[in-house]
Design an enzyme around this catalytic site. Structure first.
Site, PDB file in Angstrom:
ATOM      1  N   LYS A  40      -4.491  -0.918   3.008  1.00  0.00           N
ATOM      2  CA  LYS A  40      -3.976  -2.220   3.452  1.00  0.00           C
ATOM      3  C   LYS A  40      -4.290  -2.471   4.925  1.00  0.00           C
ATOM      4  O   LYS A  40      -4.758  -3.543   5.282  1.00  0.00           O
ATOM      5  CB  LYS A  40      -2.452  -2.305   3.260  1.00  0.00           C
ATOM      6  CG  LYS A  40      -2.007  -2.263   1.819  1.00  0.00           C
ATOM      7  CD  LYS A  40      -0.529  -2.643   1.676  1.00  0.00           C
ATOM      8  CE  LYS A  40       0.408  -1.675   2.387  1.00  0.00           C
ATOM      9  NZ  LYS A  40       0.465  -0.327   1.784  1.00  0.00           N
ATOM     10  N   ARG A  53       8.511  -5.176   0.620  1.00  0.00           N
ATOM     11  CA  ARG A  53       8.382  -3.890  -0.054  1.00  0.00           C
ATOM     12  C   ARG A  53       9.462  -3.680  -1.108  1.00  0.00           C
ATOM     13  O   ARG A  53       9.458  -2.661  -1.782  1.00  0.00           O
ATOM     14  CB  ARG A  53       8.515  -2.807   1.001  1.00  0.00           C
ATOM     15  CG  ARG A  53       7.330  -1.827   1.049  1.00  0.00           C
ATOM     16  CD  ARG A  53       7.703  -0.794   2.037  1.00  0.00           C
ATOM     17  NE  ARG A  53       6.819   0.266   2.322  1.00  0.00           N
ATOM     18  CZ  ARG A  53       5.923   0.306   3.276  1.00  0.00           C
ATOM     19  NH1 ARG A  53       5.645  -0.761   3.982  1.00  0.00           N
ATOM     20  NH2 ARG A  53       5.265   1.410   3.530  1.00  0.00           N
ATOM     21  N   ARG A 101      -6.152  10.839   7.005  1.00  0.00           N
ATOM     22  CA  ARG A 101      -6.085   9.675   7.896  1.00  0.00           C
ATOM     23  C   ARG A 101      -5.734  10.095   9.324  1.00  0.00           C
ATOM     24  O   ARG A 101      -4.888  10.956   9.545  1.00  0.00           O
ATOM     25  CB  ARG A 101      -5.030   8.726   7.342  1.00  0.00           C
ATOM     26  CG  ARG A 101      -4.894   7.446   8.089  1.00  0.00           C
ATOM     27  CD  ARG A 101      -4.343   6.376   7.206  1.00  0.00           C
ATOM     28  NE  ARG A 101      -2.910   6.496   7.012  1.00  0.00           N
ATOM     29  CZ  ARG A 101      -2.182   5.560   6.396  1.00  0.00           C
ATOM     30  NH1 ARG A 101      -2.777   4.493   5.899  1.00  0.00           N
ATOM     31  NH2 ARG A 101      -0.897   5.710   6.252  1.00  0.00           N
ATOM     32  N   ARG A 154      -0.300  10.712  11.624  1.00  0.00           N
ATOM     33  CA  ARG A 154       1.089  10.235  11.587  1.00  0.00           C
ATOM     34  C   ARG A 154       1.954  11.285  10.907  1.00  0.00           C
ATOM     35  O   ARG A 154       1.538  11.848   9.898  1.00  0.00           O
ATOM     36  CB  ARG A 154       1.154   8.925  10.792  1.00  0.00           C
ATOM     37  CG  ARG A 154       0.793   7.725  11.621  1.00  0.00           C
ATOM     38  CD  ARG A 154       0.566   6.488  10.803  1.00  0.00           C
ATOM     39  NE  ARG A 154       1.533   6.285   9.721  1.00  0.00           N
ATOM     40  CZ  ARG A 154       1.504   5.247   8.901  1.00  0.00           C
ATOM     41  NH1 ARG A 154       0.566   4.320   9.042  1.00  0.00           N
ATOM     42  NH2 ARG A 154       2.394   5.118   7.943  1.00  0.00           N
ATOM     43  N   ARG A 183       6.773   9.078  -0.329  1.00  0.00           N
ATOM     44  CA  ARG A 183       6.445   7.660  -0.136  1.00  0.00           C
ATOM     45  C   ARG A 183       5.883   7.049  -1.420  1.00  0.00           C
ATOM     46  O   ARG A 183       6.133   5.882  -1.727  1.00  0.00           O
ATOM     47  CB  ARG A 183       5.450   7.500   1.015  1.00  0.00           C
ATOM     48  CG  ARG A 183       6.073   7.871   2.359  1.00  0.00           C
ATOM     49  CD  ARG A 183       5.046   7.901   3.453  1.00  0.00           C
ATOM     50  NE  ARG A 183       4.609   6.562   3.838  1.00  0.00           N
ATOM     51  CZ  ARG A 183       3.517   6.326   4.543  1.00  0.00           C
ATOM     52  NH1 ARG A 183       2.739   7.314   4.924  1.00  0.00           N
ATOM     53  NH2 ARG A 183       3.211   5.092   4.889  1.00  0.00           N
TER      54      ARG A 183
HETATM   55  P1  AMP Z   1       3.785   1.791   6.606  1.00  0.00           P
HETATM   56  O1  AMP Z   1       3.027   2.045   7.846  1.00  0.00           O
HETATM   57  O2  AMP Z   1       3.669   0.376   6.100  1.00  0.00           O
HETATM   58  O3  AMP Z   1       3.471   2.779   5.506  1.00  0.00           O
HETATM   59  O4  AMP Z   1       5.348   1.982   6.968  1.00  0.00           O
HETATM   60  C1  AMP Z   1       5.849   3.208   7.464  1.00  0.00           C
HETATM   61  C2  AMP Z   1       7.331   3.340   7.128  1.00  0.00           C
HETATM   62  O5  AMP Z   1       8.074   2.267   7.728  1.00  0.00           O
HETATM   63  C3  AMP Z   1       7.665   3.269   5.644  1.00  0.00           C
HETATM   64  O6  AMP Z   1       7.523   4.527   5.004  1.00  0.00           O
HETATM   65  C4  AMP Z   1       9.114   2.782   5.686  1.00  0.00           C
HETATM   66  O7  AMP Z   1      10.008   3.832   6.002  1.00  0.00           O
HETATM   67  C5  AMP Z   1       9.112   1.828   6.854  1.00  0.00           C
HETATM   68  N1  AMP Z   1       8.798   0.442   6.407  1.00  0.00           N
HETATM   69  C6  AMP Z   1       7.672  -0.292   6.676  1.00  0.00           C
HETATM   70  N2  AMP Z   1       7.744  -1.507   6.117  1.00  0.00           N
HETATM   71  C7  AMP Z   1       8.919  -1.571   5.469  1.00  0.00           C
HETATM   72  C8  AMP Z   1       9.571  -2.559   4.664  1.00  0.00           C
HETATM   73  N3  AMP Z   1       8.994  -3.752   4.415  1.00  0.00           N
HETATM   74  N4  AMP Z   1      10.792  -2.257   4.155  1.00  0.00           N
HETATM   75  C9  AMP Z   1      11.406  -1.081   4.397  1.00  0.00           C
HETATM   76  N5  AMP Z   1      10.848  -0.088   5.119  1.00  0.00           N
HETATM   77  C10 AMP Z   1       9.615  -0.319   5.653  1.00  0.00           C
END
Ligand code: AMP
Length: 218
Positions: A14, A88, A127, A160, A171
């Site tokens: 994404k 999400r 990554r 990360r 996740r």
């Molecule tokens: P990402 O980089 O999008 O994978 O986000 C990293 C982490 O941030 C996720 O594993 C969640 O803990 C939190 N997070 C990001 N976006 C959301 C969302 N829309 N709702 C809830 N938690 C989120």
């Protein structure tokens, strides 16, 4: 004007595809994960509240996210935005719809990047990202020009903490339980387009552009 949501498992690509989309169409990239990481780095109240959820591979509570993303959307330019990592949960998707409708706006298209869990595992554990500018690389699929260094600013690339295998597994579980139903929600309520996200990154970009050009020309 385009308002786009990019859905897909963590590691579906994404972030990479969003950067290409915003460059081509002049949109704003609104990544909930990036915004949360910035809040954490700045040690804001929101950042501190989000920390434990993020590090365990779970989701930050809807109220916090919806407020944060509504604020970000308000600041998007007239050209539009791409939402990455938000919504999400089905609840977040409904809240987003309500917020847009109350301003006489709507989403144009939801792109759903489809990928198998095993591919996600390989991608995410490889990554690396730049702590300075947020650029994302992969140790075999998207190498920086110099190993371990960012092409843009030469900063040392990092993994990360939530890209570690045990967190990735968690996740993925969270994704299947809470985010896959969001695709079903949009299937019933809007325009969703499934994109095969397994292959070559440039080919995936090309198939996304093919879909979006239709809107850009409209
Ligand atoms: P990402 O980089 O999008 O994978 O986000 C990293 C982490 O941030 C996720 O594993 C969640 O803990 C939190 N997070 C990001 N976006 C959301 C969302 N829309 N709702 C809830 N938690 C989120």
């Amino acid at each position: 004007m385009m308002r786009i949501v990019l859905l897909g498992a963590p590691g579906a690509g994404k972030g990479t595809q969003c950067k290409r989309i915003v460059d081509r169409y002049g949109l704003m990239h609104l990544s909930s994960g990036d915004i949360l990481r910035k809040e954490r780095a700045e040690k804001t109240e929101l950042g501190q509240k989000a920390e434990s959820y993020m590090d365990s591979g779970g989701l930050v509570p809807d109220e916090l996210i919806v407020e944060m993303m509504s604020g970000a959307i308000e600041q998007a330019p007239a050209a539009g935005f791409v939402l990455d990592g938000f919504p999400r949960t089905v609840n977040q998707a409904k809240e987003l719809d309500e917020a847009l409708t109350s301003k006489d706006k709507h989403l144009d298209i939801v792109l759903n990047l489809m990928i198998d869990d095993q591919v996600v595992m390989d991608r995410m554990t490889g990554r690396r990202s730049c702590p300075k500018c947020g650029a994302v690389y992969h140790i075999t699929n998207l190498k920086p020009k110099v190993d371990g260094k960012c092409d843009n600013d030469g900063a040392e690339l990092i993994q990360r903490p939530d890209d570690r295998p045990e967190v990735v597994a968690e996740r993925l579980k969270t994704y299947h339980e809470q985010t896959e139903p969001v695709a079903d929600y949009y299937r019933e309520n809007g325009t969703i387009c499934d994109v095969d996200a397994r292959g070559d990154i440039d080919e995936i970009t090309a198939s996304i552009f093919e879909q979006l050009d239709v809107f850009a020309q409209a």
